[in-house]
Design a protein around this motif. Sequence first.
Motif, PDB file in Angstrom:
ATOM      1  N   ALA A  65      45.239  36.124  41.106  1.00 67.99           N
ATOM      2  CA  ALA A  65      45.973  34.857  41.075  1.00 67.99           C
ATOM      3  C   ALA A  65      46.251  34.516  39.607  1.00 67.99           C
ATOM      4  O   ALA A  65      46.827  35.312  38.884  1.00 67.99           O
ATOM      5  N   HIS A  66      45.811  33.362  39.202  1.00 68.40           N
ATOM      6  CA  HIS A  66      46.069  32.914  37.833  1.00 68.40           C
ATOM      7  C   HIS A  66      44.791  32.750  37.031  1.00 68.40           C
ATOM      8  O   HIS A  66      44.757  32.013  36.053  1.00 68.40           O
ATOM      9  N   GLY A  67      43.737  33.429  37.448  1.00 69.67           N
ATOM     10  CA  GLY A  67      42.463  33.327  36.742  1.00 69.67           C
ATOM     11  C   GLY A  67      41.609  32.221  37.315  1.00 69.67           C
ATOM     12  O   GLY A  67      42.037  31.438  38.168  1.00 69.67           O
ATOM     13  N   GLY A  68      40.382  32.169  36.875  1.00 74.41           N
ATOM     14  CA  GLY A  68      39.474  31.136  37.335  1.00 74.41           C
ATOM     15  C   GLY A  68      38.058  31.437  36.895  1.00 74.41           C
ATOM     16  O   GLY A  68      37.804  32.413  36.180  1.00 74.41           O
ATOM     17  N   ASP A  69      37.155  30.588  37.323  1.00 78.41           N
ATOM     18  CA  ASP A  69      35.760  30.690  36.917  1.00 78.41           C
ATOM     19  C   ASP A  69      34.859  30.728  38.140  1.00 78.41           C
ATOM     20  O   ASP A  69      35.007  29.922  39.057  1.00 78.41           O
TER      21      ASP A  69
END
Length: 123
Positions: A65-69
């Motif tokens: 997706a668009h990255g994340g944590d």
Amino acid sequence: MQAANVTKDDIDLLVTNEAQESASLELKETIPCKNGVDPWITDQSPIGDYGRNAILSEIIGFANAHGGDVVIGIQESNDHPHRAAGITPLPQCTDLANRISLQCRDCIDPPIINLQSAGILCN
């Protein structure tokens, strides 16, 4: 934010602000395990396959997706979407972060270029 720059205060803010899980934030109280507690938690033996796969699935999802944590060691509320409800200190959290990073390197192809992990001491 760079994983190496995350502090205990940042983790405390997740709980204080009751941060919600979202398309860019996944909270885990501990390493997922089908039966009981992951062996890594009790004696720092290798992370179990189930827990490793669950964590890597979240990481791959964010990478696609668009990255994340993914934050491991945060208690979740029972409502939906889940919110940060407390801190669950994990033993040897720096070692755990390193092991997860190595598992990502060894199991994910193509590699995730900007993957970062860090253990944050919260006690």
